[in-house]
Design a protein around this motif. Structure first.
Motif, PDB file in Angstrom:
ATOM      1  N   GLU A 178     -18.019   4.432  -4.806  1.00 14.93           N
ATOM      2  CA  GLU A 178     -17.023   4.424  -4.023  1.00 14.93           C
ATOM      3  C   GLU A 178     -16.559   5.814  -3.929  1.00 14.93           C
ATOM      4  OE1 GLU A 178     -13.762   3.815  -1.512  1.00 14.93           O
ATOM      5  OE2 GLU A 178     -15.676   2.814  -1.798  1.00 14.93           O
ATOM      6  N   VAL A 193      -6.190   6.916  -1.667  1.00 15.51           N
ATOM      7  CA  VAL A 193      -7.003   5.754  -2.130  1.00 15.51           C
ATOM      8  C   VAL A 193      -6.259   4.746  -2.456  1.00 15.51           C
ATOM      9  CG1 VAL A 193      -8.909   7.497  -2.589  1.00 15.51           C
ATOM     10  CG2 VAL A 193      -7.283   6.913  -4.262  1.00 15.51           C
ATOM     11  N   ASP A 194      -6.627   3.585  -2.429  1.00 18.25           N
ATOM     12  CA  ASP A 194      -5.852   2.180  -2.859  1.00 18.25           C
ATOM     13  C   ASP A 194      -6.668   1.725  -4.020  1.00 18.25           C
ATOM     14  OD1 ASP A 194      -3.705   0.331  -2.117  1.00 18.25           O
ATOM     15  OD2 ASP A 194      -5.650  -0.857  -2.002  1.00 18.25           O
ATOM     16  N   ARG A 201     -18.797   7.807  -1.572  1.00 20.51           N
ATOM     17  CA  ARG A 201     -18.221   7.229  -0.176  1.00 20.51           C
ATOM     18  C   ARG A 201     -17.184   8.311   0.448  1.00 20.51           C
ATOM     19  NH1 ARG A 201     -15.222   4.532   2.970  1.00 20.51           N
ATOM     20  NH2 ARG A 201     -13.665   4.086   1.161  1.00 20.51           N
ATOM     21  N   ILE A 202     -16.540   8.504  -0.346  1.00 18.77           N
ATOM     22  CA  ILE A 202     -15.078   9.310  -0.040  1.00 18.77           C
ATOM     23  C   ILE A 202     -15.450  10.865  -0.369  1.00 18.77           C
ATOM     24  CG2 ILE A 202     -13.586   7.313  -0.291  1.00 18.77           C
ATOM     25  CD1 ILE A 202     -12.556   8.674  -2.821  1.00 18.77           C
ATOM     26  N   SER A 239       0.906  -1.287   0.094  1.00 22.33           N
ATOM     27  CA  SER A 239      -0.078  -0.058   0.010  1.00 22.33           C
ATOM     28  C   SER A 239       0.993   1.309   0.074  1.00 22.33           C
ATOM     29  CB  SER A 239      -0.910  -0.024   1.298  1.00 22.33           C
ATOM     30  OG  SER A 239      -1.576   1.298   1.316  1.00 22.33           O
ATOM     31  N   THR A 249      -7.687  -2.078  -4.178  1.00 22.97           N
ATOM     32  CA  THR A 249      -8.762  -2.491  -3.281  1.00 22.97           C
ATOM     33  C   THR A 249     -10.175  -1.483  -3.357  1.00 22.97           C
ATOM     34  OG1 THR A 249      -8.040  -1.062  -1.611  1.00 22.97           O
ATOM     35  CG2 THR A 249      -7.440  -3.502  -1.595  1.00 22.97           C
ATOM     36  N   GLN A 250      -9.928  -0.201  -3.622  1.00 23.21           N
ATOM     37  CA  GLN A 250     -10.918   0.609  -3.735  1.00 23.21           C
ATOM     38  C   GLN A 250     -11.596   0.852  -5.194  1.00 23.21           C
ATOM     39  OE1 GLN A 250      -8.868   3.632  -0.934  1.00 23.21           O
ATOM     40  NE2 GLN A 250     -10.967   4.231  -1.138  1.00 23.21           N
ATOM     41  N   PHE A 251     -10.685   0.795  -6.247  1.00 24.22           N
ATOM     42  CA  PHE A 251     -11.106   0.763  -7.537  1.00 24.22           C
ATOM     43  C   PHE A 251     -10.743  -0.352  -8.490  1.00 24.22           C
ATOM     44  CE2 PHE A 251     -10.992   5.183  -5.540  1.00 24.22           C
ATOM     45  CZ  PHE A 251     -12.016   5.626  -5.835  1.00 24.22           C
TER      46      PHE A 251
END
Length: 287
Positions: free
Chosen positions: A85, A59-60, A88-89, A43, A63-65
């Protein structure tokens, strides 16, 4: 057409305005393969905690995108999953976004490609954090307040962004569309170890290493250099450009630089060599 890049000066000016862009740090550490099949990733959040543009959030992308249910590492999610997503952020449909990273620009390019796909107003900070710091701009250390979610929104715009393995298999030898591999030359020829099942390149492809399109300080090379690099491999923008790499990350930087040149008819083979090399029946060329 405006540039997909934004300079440090431009970003600093916008951040002081009332409707400031939302800044995302997409740093992710993808280690070079030491042997075939050697896939290691860390990460980029520790890097963000150590120093980041004030007000940004990390942002990762993996995992997030990416689609966590898929067999491959970076399979793109559905457009609506990306929008959900983002909401959410704290990013709404009409918000402006600037992305950067501290790991060579490739993951910033990937996030740019995903957001551009669903119609988000997004640009990449030219040179990333190192250029921001070199300009004497302020940095923050440590965590930021948690993002406040916004109301979910529905994706209404999608660009034609992806080509599948099946489409590539149906390409004829007379197909004028160039197929460009964005990996370094050693990966293209098979001289270097591969993170994936087998070494080599998809037959009929040419090599424009995405890393060679950026200077040592991480800034994009001038348009003349970019145009010449692509033209040397027969890529003029007269036809749609098909892109691949190992897993769709480096290819996103190729897409970014092509859009900088005004070439917007580009699509990425998302599975790239991770998917292609895993099927023993599919050919790969060496040398």
């Amino acid at each position: 057409m405006s540039s997909p890049f934004i300079t440090v000066t431009e970003l600093a000016s916008l951040l002081s305005a009332a409707a400031a862009p939302i800044v995302l740090d997409a740093s992710c550490v993808l280690h070079p393969a030491k042997f075939d099949g050697d896939y290691r990733r860390d990460s980029g959040r520790p890097r963000w905690l150590a120093a980041h543009i004030p007000g940004s959030q990390h942002v990762d992308v993996p995992t997030q995108f990416s689609d966590g249910t898929a067999a491959l590492h970076y399979t793109h999610p559905t457009p609506q999953a990306i929008a959900d997503e983002l909401a959410r952020i704290g990013i709404g449909e009409t918000d402006t976004v600037v992305v950067y990273d501290t790991t060579g620009g490739l993951f910033a390019a990937r996030l740019w490609y995903l957001l551009r796909w669903i119609g988000v107003d997004v640009r990449v900070l030219d040179g990333g954090l190192s250029t921001w710091i070199a300009a004497g701009s302020p940095v923050s250390i440590g965590d930021e307040p948690a993002a406040i979610p916004v109301a979910p929104w529905t994706v209404s715009v999608e660009h034609d962004a992806w080509i599948t393995k099946d489409e590539l298999l149906k390409r004829s030898e007379s197909d004028a569309r160039p197929l460009v591999c964005g990996l370094p030359a050693g990966s293209f020829t098979g001289a270097a170890p591969s993170r994936y099942a087998r070494r080599g390149r998809i037959p009929g492809s040419v090599n424009v290493s995405s890393r060679e399109l950026f200077d040592s300080d991480g800034t994009v090379r001038d348009d003349e250099f970019l145009r010449a690099a692509y033209a040397a491999e027969g890529v003029t923008g007269a036809e749609e450009v098909l892109l691949y790499c190992g897993g769709g990350i480096s290819a996103s930087a190729n897409a970014l630089t092509l859009v900088e040149l005004g070439v917007t008819a580009v699509r990425i083979y998302d599975g790239s060599l991770e998917e292609w090399s895993a099927e023993e029946s599919l050919p790969l060329e060496l040398g």
